[in-house]
Design a protein around this motif. Structure first.
Motif, PDB file in Angstrom:
ATOM      1  N   MET A 109       0.832  -1.201   0.000  1.00  0.00           N
ATOM      2  CA  MET A 109       0.000   0.000   0.000  1.00  0.00           C
ATOM      3  C   MET A 109       0.868   1.254   0.000  1.00  0.00           C
ATOM      4  SD  MET A 109      -3.165  -0.601   2.505  1.00  0.00           S
ATOM      5  CE  MET A 109      -3.675  -2.245   2.938  1.00  0.00           C
ATOM      6  N   ASN A 110       2.013   1.203   0.700  1.00  0.00           N
ATOM      7  CA  ASN A 110       2.841   2.387   0.834  1.00  0.00           C
ATOM      8  C   ASN A 110       3.672   2.668  -0.406  1.00  0.00           C
ATOM      9  OD1 ASN A 110       1.964   2.970   3.402  1.00  0.00           O
ATOM     10  ND2 ASN A 110       3.508   1.691   4.389  1.00  0.00           N
ATOM     11  N   THR A 111       3.695   1.745  -1.376  1.00  0.00           N
ATOM     12  CA  THR A 111       4.480   1.973  -2.583  1.00  0.00           C
ATOM     13  C   THR A 111       3.632   2.392  -3.768  1.00  0.00           C
ATOM     14  OG1 THR A 111       4.321  -0.331  -3.299  1.00  0.00           O
ATOM     15  CG2 THR A 111       6.149   0.236  -1.826  1.00  0.00           C
ATOM     16  N   VAL A 112       2.312   2.285  -3.666  1.00  0.00           N
ATOM     17  CA  VAL A 112       1.451   2.616  -4.790  1.00  0.00           C
ATOM     18  C   VAL A 112       1.435   4.122  -5.005  1.00  0.00           C
ATOM     19  CG1 VAL A 112      -0.880   2.563  -5.671  1.00  0.00           C
ATOM     20  CG2 VAL A 112       0.027   0.600  -4.439  1.00  0.00           C
ATOM     21  N   GLN A 113       1.646   4.558  -6.215  1.00  0.00           N
ATOM     22  CA  GLN A 113       1.635   5.974  -6.551  1.00  0.00           C
ATOM     23  C   GLN A 113       0.450   6.271  -7.445  1.00  0.00           C
ATOM     24  OE1 GLN A 113       3.896   8.126  -5.226  1.00  0.00           O
ATOM     25  NE2 GLN A 113       4.617   6.339  -4.071  1.00  0.00           N
TER      26      GLN A 113
ATOM     27  N   ALA B  90     -13.942  -8.360 -17.758  1.00  0.00           N
ATOM     28  CA  ALA B  90     -14.135  -8.531 -16.322  1.00  0.00           C
ATOM     29  C   ALA B  90     -12.978  -7.938 -15.543  1.00  0.00           C
ATOM     30  CB  ALA B  90     -14.307 -10.010 -15.980  1.00  0.00           C
ATOM     31  N   GLY B  91     -12.221  -7.035 -16.144  1.00  0.00           N
ATOM     32  CA  GLY B  91     -11.264  -6.237 -15.416  1.00  0.00           C
ATOM     33  C   GLY B  91      -9.874  -6.820 -15.374  1.00  0.00           C
ATOM     34  N   GLY B  92      -9.044  -6.170 -14.578  1.00  0.00           N
ATOM     35  CA  GLY B  92      -7.662  -6.556 -14.436  1.00  0.00           C
ATOM     36  C   GLY B  92      -6.853  -5.371 -13.951  1.00  0.00           C
ATOM     37  N   PRO B  93      -5.523  -5.500 -13.852  1.00  0.00           N
ATOM     38  CA  PRO B  93      -4.701  -4.371 -13.416  1.00  0.00           C
ATOM     39  C   PRO B  93      -4.902  -3.162 -14.321  1.00  0.00           C
ATOM     40  CG  PRO B  93      -3.430  -6.415 -13.442  1.00  0.00           C
ATOM     41  CD  PRO B  93      -4.739  -6.704 -14.115  1.00  0.00           C
ATOM     42  N   GLN B  94      -4.856  -1.974 -13.722  1.00  0.00           N
ATOM     43  CA  GLN B  94      -5.144  -0.761 -14.472  1.00  0.00           C
ATOM     44  C   GLN B  94      -4.091   0.298 -14.238  1.00  0.00           C
ATOM     45  OE1 GLN B  94      -9.085  -0.515 -12.581  1.00  0.00           O
ATOM     46  NE2 GLN B  94      -9.850  -0.198 -14.641  1.00  0.00           N
TER      47      GLN B  94
ATOM     48  N   PHE C 236      -8.395  -2.526 -10.091  1.00  0.00           N
ATOM     49  CA  PHE C 236      -7.384  -2.518  -9.037  1.00  0.00           C
ATOM     50  C   PHE C 236      -6.038  -2.145  -9.638  1.00  0.00           C
ATOM     51  CE2 PHE C 236      -7.830  -6.770 -10.771  1.00  0.00           C
ATOM     52  CZ  PHE C 236      -6.524  -7.170 -11.035  1.00  0.00           C
ATOM     53  N   PRO C 237      -5.195  -1.465  -8.862  1.00  0.00           N
ATOM     54  CA  PRO C 237      -3.843  -1.167  -9.330  1.00  0.00           C
ATOM     55  C   PRO C 237      -3.024  -2.454  -9.443  1.00  0.00           C
ATOM     56  CG  PRO C 237      -4.484   0.265  -7.512  1.00  0.00           C
ATOM     57  CD  PRO C 237      -5.508  -0.814  -7.583  1.00  0.00           C
ATOM     58  N   PRO C 238      -2.018  -2.482 -10.306  1.00  0.00           N
ATOM     59  CA  PRO C 238      -1.249  -3.715 -10.526  1.00  0.00           C
ATOM     60  C   PRO C 238      -0.638  -4.290  -9.254  1.00  0.00           C
ATOM     61  CG  PRO C 238      -0.738  -2.094 -12.212  1.00  0.00           C
ATOM     62  CD  PRO C 238      -1.600  -1.388 -11.205  1.00  0.00           C
ATOM     63  N   GLU C 239      -0.268  -3.412  -8.311  1.00  0.00           N
ATOM     64  CA  GLU C 239       0.379  -3.894  -7.096  1.00  0.00           C
ATOM     65  C   GLU C 239      -0.505  -4.852  -6.306  1.00  0.00           C
ATOM     66  OE1 GLU C 239       0.337  -0.869  -8.174  1.00  0.00           O
ATOM     67  OE2 GLU C 239       2.435  -0.172  -8.290  1.00  0.00           O
ATOM     68  N   TYR C 240      -1.805  -4.721  -6.461  1.00  0.00           N
ATOM     69  CA  TYR C 240      -2.704  -5.585  -5.696  1.00  0.00           C
ATOM     70  C   TYR C 240      -2.780  -6.988  -6.294  1.00  0.00           C
ATOM     71  CZ  TYR C 240      -3.887  -1.680  -2.785  1.00  0.00           C
ATOM     72  OH  TYR C 240      -3.803  -0.648  -1.886  1.00  0.00           O
TER      73      TYR C 240
END
Length: 575
Positions: A17-21, A191-195, A244-248
């Motif tokens: 969480m702390n690395t997501v920009q 159905a989505g994916g990293p964004q 969701f962001p790729p980091e997740y």
């Protein structure tokens, strides 16, 4: 195929969480992250002007869209540190159920505290404010507004435009619904994916931003005037398409390590009307097959489950989205701490309904099965010592949230309109009536059951039969094979007790808007839940219909009487 362990990756959650920009912080907030939010809360020594509402409690109301109870605190594999924390500080309900497993009908129900047969909102074209139904009803947020609260919200609280304009009379500060679904490449056909950051700004992170803005205003009113607040945060995920962001995604192992549903087809004992066409047949106008993931998998139909590779990818995407949404709740919970509001605020997190991930070959909701109707429900009320870290196996349902939250907040319960249904389960949170409450406690005096409904339209073939023909859920007029609003073919009614689920698919009479309980084509399902595990396990339940077993006649008679009592409001025919 090995399954992964959620707790094995839990330790990296906060680091990721702390690395997501992005254009707004995704990590849980600290004082220096929230600007004026940290400065609006006065010190604990500030003297505030007393008001008639000074003793009332605040409410943070968090319905999450299509969220199956996947959290770690429910024994499930999703990484969910903030819901787990909330559960340790509040009451976790293990048997909570939606009254209608589809967004608009469910929200038309729990936002006004009336069952779908009273709201007459069973699809996506009707709402409770229509003439002759609930023009003068007081909604849940409106009840708090009438008690002197500052009421506001963002995201999916009421269903968009049902009622129109998010029912302005319910709010002191109008509800905002600024979000649109945008999948990869700007399309819903996935159905989505990293964004990218630009794409996932259009989802729950932006909603959390907006709620933080409103919390700043609410904190000022509360600390300076003693005016309590009701704030709704309607999370958009994990509705398809997943955001969701790729980091997740990187918090989870490869999709190839995911387990798929243990029972990906209907059993011969189950009527086909319990299933629904997800868009893979030429005649079907609806369904998940409009999304790229299913098309790539080769489609889904009654006799063909999804390609396992795609099924694993979708499940991973669902889990990653759940963790992202959980992180946004964490930002808001942290802000309550920073603003000195935690100890005076009820937090209620729940889902409007569940979501199937391949169980019975179903991939959304729109059924009466456990995966569609069962929801998470966690209520935190820090000033009530009995509520801290408790788990309740009581059978409860969403229609009862209205009475429950009003009572917990301290608003006089005699101000609730008599037409509001359900019974408060506040005693399960406060402990005031816990000794008298058993595992079969429920929302109506003397019942001990949760009640759910679902529509079916169409029916393939010249002489459709609910035992063998494929139907679909009824959302819009364009989906009706025979024209006319509410022209459903069958209405499904489900009664869930602590030990059983009885579901009855009754022929629908459009002229009277009533079920025909005596129609010879009606179908009955009965599922045994007496030996369910303490954790949520969708793979081991509702796989065999035992309605035909002679030893279950008495159970069917008892639950049928409940269905007769509470379903088909205003209708004459009974079973």
């Amino acid at each position: 195929m090995p399954a992964y362990c959620a707790t094995c990756v839990l330790g990296v959650t906060f680091g990721i969480m702390n690395t997501v920009q992005s254009s707004r912080p995704l990590q849980p907030l600290k004082h220096n992250d929230i600007g004026d939010l940290g400065r609006t809360a006065p010190s604990t020594h500030t003297t505030r002007r007393q008001s008639p509402t000074a003793r009332l409690k605040n409410v943070l109301f968090v319905p999450i869209d299509d969220q199956r109870p996947c959290f770690t605190c429910y024994g499930q594999p999703c990484v969910s540190p903030w819901h787990d924390k909330l559960a340790k500080e509040g009451v976790l309900f293990t048997r909570a159920f939606s009254n209608f497993a589809w967004c608009a009908p469910s929200r038309n129900s729990f936002m006004v505290g009336r069952r779908p047969d009273r709201t007459k909102a069973w699809d996506f074209e009707h709402h409770f404010r229509e003439p002759g139904i609930g023009e003068n009803w007081t909604t849940l947020p409106q009840a708090f507004k009438n008690a002197g609260y500052f009421t506001t919200g963002v995201g999916k609280l009421f269903h968009p435009n049902l009622p129109p304009n998010a029912d302005p009379i319910s709010w002191t500060d109008p509800q905002k619904y600024p979000i649109t679904f945008v999948g990869r490449n700007g399309s819903q056909a996935d159905a989505g994916g990293p964004q990218t950051p630009e794409e996932f700004d259009n989802c729950d992170g932006k909603l959390a931003d907006l709620v933080l803005d409103r919390l700043r205003v609410a904190a000022t009113l509360y600390h300076s005037q003693g005016r309590p607040f009701f704030i709704g945060l309607g999370m958009m995920n994990p509705h398809i398409p997943y955001h969701f962001p790729p980091e997740y995604a990187s918090m989870y192992p490869s999709p190839s390590d995911f387990l798929t549903a243990a029972h990906p087809t209907l059993d011969p004992s189950q009527p086909v009307v319990a299933w629904y066409d997800q868009g893979d047949t030429p005649s079907s106008p609806v369904g998940i097959a409009t999304y790229g993931d299913v098309r790539r998998s080769g489609g889904v139909n009654l006799h063909k489950s999804m390609n396992e590779t795609e099924a694993r990818i979708i499940r991973r995407n669902n889990y990653a989205t759940t963790t992202f949404t959980d992180a946004q709740l964490g930002r808001v919970l942290t802000a309550l701490d920073v603003l000195n509001l935690t100890n005076s605020t009820i937090v209620c997190s729940f889902a409007d309904h569940g979501q199937a991930l391949g169980e019975h070959n179903l991939w959304e909701k729109m059924s009466l099965f456990e995966a569609s109707t069962r929801v998470h429900l966690i209520i935190r009320a820090p000033w009530l010592p009995h509520s801290v870290g408790k788990t309740s196996p009581a059978v409860v349902e969403l229609v009862s949230l209205y009475r429950t939250l009003v009572e917990l907040a301290g608003i006089p319960v005699d101000t609730i309109e008599p037409s509001v249904q359900g019974t408060s389960f506040a005693p399960l949170v406060s402990g005031s009536g816990a000794a008298a409450v058993t595992n079969t406690f429920h929302s109506e005096p003397g019942t001990g059951f949760a009640l759910s409904q679902m529509t079916r339209c169409g029916g393939e073939g010249p002489n459709p039969n609910p035992r063998t023909s494929v139907y679909w859920a009824c959302g819009f007029t364009s989906e009706k094979r025979v024209g006319g609003l509410r022209n459903y073919t069958y209405m499904g009614y489900s009664v869930r007790s602590a030990g059983w689920r009885l579901s009855i698919w009754a022929r629908w009479n459009y002229a009277t808007l009533c079920p025909d309980w005596t129609d010879a084509t009606n179908q009955v399902e009965l599922y045994d839940h007496r030996n369910d595990s303490a954790i949520v396990d969708f793979d081991s339940t509702e796989n065999i219909n035992v309605a035909s077993d002679p030893e279950n006649v008495a159970v069917i008679e008892q639950l049928t009487e409940v269905a007769n009592t509470f379903f088909g409001e205003g209708c004459k025919t009974k079973m």
